[in-house]
Write an enzyme that holds these catalytic residues in place. Structure first.
Site, PDB file in Angstrom:
ATOM      1  N   TYR A  72       0.850  -1.204   0.000  1.00 54.78           N
ATOM      2  CA  TYR A  72       0.000   0.000   0.000  1.00 54.78           C
ATOM      3  C   TYR A  72       0.885   1.253   0.000  1.00 54.78           C
ATOM      4  CZ  TYR A  72      -3.949   3.030   1.152  1.00 54.78           C
ATOM      5  OH  TYR A  72      -4.914   3.989   1.123  1.00 54.78           O
ATOM      6  N   PHE A 124      -8.298  18.572 -25.181  1.00 56.31           N
ATOM      7  CA  PHE A 124      -9.046  17.321 -25.343  1.00 56.31           C
ATOM      8  C   PHE A 124     -10.366  17.421 -24.551  1.00 56.31           C
ATOM      9  CE2 PHE A 124     -10.074  12.885 -24.188  1.00 56.31           C
ATOM     10  CZ  PHE A 124     -10.334  12.444 -25.469  1.00 56.31           C
ATOM     11  N   ASP A 125     -11.364  16.642 -24.981  1.00 59.26           N
ATOM     12  CA  ASP A 125     -12.712  16.704 -24.381  1.00 59.26           C
ATOM     13  C   ASP A 125     -12.696  16.674 -22.850  1.00 59.26           C
ATOM     14  OD1 ASP A 125     -12.667  15.766 -26.979  1.00 59.26           O
ATOM     15  OD2 ASP A 125     -14.463  14.549 -26.765  1.00 59.26           O
ATOM     16  N   ASP A 215      -0.305  18.533 -21.758  1.00 60.95           N
ATOM     17  CA  ASP A 215      -1.115  17.322 -21.768  1.00 60.95           C
ATOM     18  C   ASP A 215      -0.302  16.380 -22.645  1.00 60.95           C
ATOM     19  OD1 ASP A 215      -2.740  15.226 -22.400  1.00 60.95           O
ATOM     20  OD2 ASP A 215      -4.513  16.425 -22.840  1.00 60.95           O
ATOM     21  N   ALA A 217      -0.208  13.006 -23.325  1.00 54.81           N
ATOM     22  CA  ALA A 217      -0.657  11.656 -23.693  1.00 54.81           C
ATOM     23  C   ALA A 217       0.185  11.043 -24.817  1.00 54.81           C
ATOM     24  CB  ALA A 217      -2.132  11.687 -24.086  1.00 54.81           C
ATOM     25  N   LYS A 258      -1.742   5.824 -23.629  1.00 53.05           N
ATOM     26  CA  LYS A 258      -1.243   6.075 -24.991  1.00 53.05           C
ATOM     27  C   LYS A 258       0.264   5.813 -25.003  1.00 53.05           C
ATOM     28  CE  LYS A 258      -5.237   8.577 -24.893  1.00 53.05           C
ATOM     29  NZ  LYS A 258      -6.031   8.756 -23.676  1.00 53.05           N
ATOM     30  N   HIS A 450     -22.846  11.646 -27.564  1.00 53.01           N
ATOM     31  CA  HIS A 450     -22.376  10.685 -28.563  1.00 53.01           C
ATOM     32  C   HIS A 450     -22.197   9.267 -28.018  1.00 53.01           C
ATOM     33  CE1 HIS A 450     -18.482  11.871 -26.950  1.00 53.01           C
ATOM     34  NE2 HIS A 450     -17.888  10.905 -27.615  1.00 53.01           N
TER      35      HIS A 450
HETATM   36  N1  F0G Z   1      -5.600  14.062 -23.187  1.00 51.17           N
HETATM   37  C1  F0G Z   1      -5.623  13.604 -24.454  1.00 51.17           C
HETATM   38  C2  F0G Z   1      -4.882  14.357 -25.511  1.00 51.17           C
HETATM   39  C3  F0G Z   1      -6.355  12.443 -24.779  1.00 51.17           C
HETATM   40  O1  F0G Z   1      -6.363  12.027 -26.036  1.00 51.17           O
HETATM   41  C4  F0G Z   1      -7.027  11.763 -23.744  1.00 51.17           C
HETATM   42  C5  F0G Z   1      -7.799  10.555 -24.039  1.00 51.17           C
HETATM   43  C6  F0G Z   1      -6.966  12.264 -22.432  1.00 51.17           C
HETATM   44  C7  F0G Z   1      -6.245  13.417 -22.196  1.00 51.17           C
HETATM   45  C8  F0G Z   1      -7.672  11.599 -21.293  1.00 51.17           C
HETATM   46  O2  F0G Z   1      -6.997  10.460 -20.908  1.00 51.17           O
HETATM   47  O3  F0G Z   1      -8.600   8.584 -21.375  1.00 51.17           O
HETATM   48  O4  F0G Z   1      -6.626   8.303 -19.853  1.00 51.17           O
HETATM   49  O5  F0G Z   1      -8.553   9.648 -19.145  1.00 51.17           O
HETATM   50  N2  F0G Z   1      -8.087  10.183 -25.216  1.00 51.17           N
HETATM   51  C9  F0G Z   1      -8.768   8.966 -25.629  1.00 51.17           C
HETATM   52  C10 F0G Z   1      -9.007   9.015 -27.118  1.00 51.17           C
HETATM   53  C11 F0G Z   1      -9.975   8.613 -24.832  1.00 51.17           C
HETATM   54  O6  F0G Z   1      -9.717   8.124 -27.622  1.00 51.17           O
HETATM   55  O7  F0G Z   1      -8.483   9.899 -27.798  1.00 51.17           O
HETATM   56  P1  F0G Z   1      -7.746   9.187 -20.292  1.00 51.17           P
END
Ligand code: F0G
Length: 458
Positions: A72, A124-125, A215, A217, A258, A450
Site C-alpha cells: 500500500y 481534449f474533451d 497534456d 498523452a 497512450k 455521442h
Molecule cells: N488528453 C488527451 C490528448 C487524450 O487524447 C485523452 C484521451 C486524455 C487526455 C484523457 O486520458 O482517457 O486516460 O482519461 N483520449 C482517448 C481518445 C480517450 O480516444 O483519444 P484518459
C-alpha cells in the site's frame, strides 16, 4: 532492390478476432441503434475506436508485471516508476493516477477556479470538461492551418502566438491559472507541436509568470515528429528531445494509456513543491495513497518499462510508419483525409467524402456506420454528433470539420489489416455517389450525447 521497411518485433502471443458478414453487421448495428459505442467487441473485426489502452504490451512489460510490488505504501514499483518519470520528463515531483482525466481532475482541483481562462491548443474533451465543470473557460488558440485538411503545415498542432497574446491582453493575468499545450494535438488529427512553438509559448508564459503545462498523452510521438521534421533535432535521441520539450514547462498531466504503452494508468509530474503538496491531498481523496494513486503495483511496474520503450526510436518509427502507410494508401485511393498524416490516427474528411448526405443527417456518423457494415471496422465520429447542441438554443452545433477518426492501437494490427482497411474505404469511396441520406436522432442525453445517442435510418 531497395529493402522494404519491416517491424523491429515478432509476435509471441495472438488474440483471435471474429469475422462476420455485412448482412450480420447490418442487423447488429440496427440493434445498436446505429451507435458504434453500443456494439459488443465480438461484433467488431478491426477496432479503431481509440488508441487509448488498446495497445499490446511487450514481453518485458509482461515480465515486469510479475515483479509488481503491491504494498500500500512505499511500493518498490512506485519508486521505479518515479525514477523513470523523473529521468524521462526531468520534473521533480510525481503523482500516479488511474488515468489521464484523473490527473486533470486532481491537478485542476488545485489550479482552476470559477471564472478562470485556460488557453491551449484544442484541449481534449476531458481537459475541457474538467475546466468547464469548474465554471472556467478553455480558449482554443490552435493555428488556423489545423482546420484546413489539405494544408501541409508540418506542425499543425502549434499554438497561434497572436491568439495566445490576445488572451493575455484581454484578461487579467490572475484569471489565467496556466497555459496547456497538448502534445500531439489529438483533436486536430494527432498533429505535432514544434519545439520552436513550445519555446515561444514558454517565453510568453514566463513574461506573465503563468505556468505552462503539457497534456502529454502522446509526447513520444510528438518527439518523433520533432526529430524528423524540425531543423536541428535529427541527431538527437527521442529521450533528449522529450526532455528538452518538458524543460520549457512547469508540469504535465499524462494518460499512460497512450505513450505509456499500458492498458490503464496516468500521472502528474511537476516542479513546484507547493502545487505538488496541494495536489497530494486531492490525490489521496480521489485516487488513492500517493504511492499508488489508483494503480496496481504491477501496472506501475509495466508502465515504467512502457515509458522507456515508447521513447525509443525503433519503436516509434514502426508505430508512425504503420499509421503513415495506411494514410498513404488512402491518399493513393483519393480518399479525403487530414494532411499531413498524424501520429496516432487517420482522420477522414466526411464533408469531402459524402457531401451528398445533408449535414443535419450526420454525414460523418453515416460514413462511420457504412465502414462498419462493409468491413467490420469501428471508427468514431468527430463531427456534429460529438459537438452536441448549443446549451441555450438547443440547436445542433455544426463544427468546421466533419471527421471520422480511425485510431490505430499500438503494436496490435498488422500490415495486412492496414491493406484491408484501405480497401474497404476505397470500395465505399467508389460508390459514394449512391449515398444520399443519413440518420435521424431518436434519443439523446442532454450533454456528451455521442456515447448513448440512438439513431434511425432516414
Ligand atoms: N488528453 C488527451 C490528448 C487524450 O487524447 C485523452 C484521451 C486524455 C487526455 C484523457 O486520458 O482517457 O486516460 O482519461 N483520449 C482517448 C481518445 C480517450 O480516444 O483519444 P484518459
Amino acid at each position: 532492390m531497395k529493402l522494404p521497411y519491416a517491424e523491429p518485433y515478432k509476435i509471441k502471443m495472438v488474440e483471435s478476432i471474429k469475422r462476420s458478414t455485412p448482412q450480420q453487421r447490418k442487423q447488429w448495428i440496427k440493434e445498436a441503434h446505429y451507435n458504434l459505442f453500443n456494439l459488443s467487441s465480438d461484433k467488431v473485426y478491426i477496432d479503431l475506436l481509440t488508441d487509448s489502452g488498446t495497445g499490446a504490451m511487450s514481453d518485458k512489460q509482461w515480465g515486469a508485471l510479475m515483479e509488481g510490488d503491491e504494498s500500500y505504501a512505499g511500493s518498490q514499483s512506485f519508486l521505479k516508476l518515479k525514477e523513470t518519470v523523473q529521468k524521462i520528463t526531468g520534473f521533480k515531483y510525481f503523482l500516479p493516477t488511474h488515468q489521464g482525466r484523473a490527473a486533470e481532475n486532481v491537478l485542476f482541483s488545485v489550479l482552476v477556479k470559477e471564472g478562470d481562462i485556460v488557453p491551449g491548443n484544442s484541449h481534449f474533451d476531458t481537459t475541457k470538461g474538467h475546466i468547464e465543470f469548474r465554471k472556467a473557460t478553455a480558449v482554443d488558440c490552435t493555428i488556423d492551418e489545423a482546420f484546413d485538411t489539405e494544408n501541409m503545415h508540418p506542425f499543425k498542432g502549434n499554438v497561434d502566438l497572436k491568439k495566445l497574446q490576445k488572451v493575455f491582453d484581454e484578461n487579467p493575468v490572475e484569471k489565467i491559472p496556466f497555459v496547456i499545450i497538448t502534445i500531439t494535438n489529438n483533436s486536430s488529427g494527432g498533429q505535432p507541436v514544434s519545439m520552436e512553438n513550445v519555446k515561444a509559448v514558454s517565453k510568453i508564459c514566463k513574461k506573465y509568470k503563468v505556468p505552462l503545462l503539457f497534456d502529454s498523452a502522446r509526447f513520444a510521438e510528438n518527439a518523433y515528429f520533432v526529430k524528423m521534421r524540425e531543423k536541428g533535432y535529427q541527431k538527437k535521441t527521442i529521450k533528449e528531445i522529450a526532455k528538452k520539450m518538458f524543460s520549457y514547462g512547469d508540469g504535465m498531466t499524462m494518460s499512460s494509456k497512450k505513450d505509456g504503452l499500458v492498458n490503464m494508468g496516468g500521472f502528474i509530474a511537476l516542479n513546484d513543491e507547493e502545487i505538488f503538496k496541494k495536489a497530494t491531498v486531492f490525490n489521496i481523496m480521489y485516487e488513492g495513497f500517493i504511492t499508488y494513486g489508483g494503480m496496481s503495483g504491477r501496472d506501475m511496474a509495466a508502465l515504467a518499462v512502457g515509458l522507456d520503450e515508447a521513447t525509443e526510436f525503433d519503436y516509434l518509427e514502426s508505430r508512425i510508419k504503420q499509421v503513415t502507410y495506411l494514410g498513404n494508401k488512402l491518399i493513393e485511393y483519393n480518399v479525403p483525409v487530414q494532411h499531413p498524416i498524424g501520429g496516432h490516427a487517420i482522420f477522414i474528411d466526411a464533408n469531402k467524402f459524402v457531401p451528398t448526405i445533408p449535414r443535419d443527417e450526420y454525414r460523418a456518423q453515416a460514413l462511420a456506420i457504412e465502414l462498419y457494415i462493409v468491413g467490420g471496422i469501428r471508427g468514431v465520429e468527430i463531427g456534429t454528433v460529438l459537438a452536441d447542441r448549443d446549451p441555450f438554443t438547443r440547436k445542433n452545433r455544426y463544427p468546421e470539420l466533419e471527421l471520422v477518426r480511425l485510431a490505430i492501437p499500438r503494436r496490435t494490427y498488422t500490415h495486412n489489416h492496414m491493406e484491408y482497411i484501405a480497401a474497404v474505404l476505397k470500395n465505399i469511396y467508389d460508390s459514394r455517389a449512391e449515398a444520399k441520406s443519413g440518420y435521424r436522432i431518436i434519443d439523446e442525453a442532454p450533454i456528451m450525447r455521442h456515447f448513448t445517442v440512438k439513431f434511425e435510418k432516414i
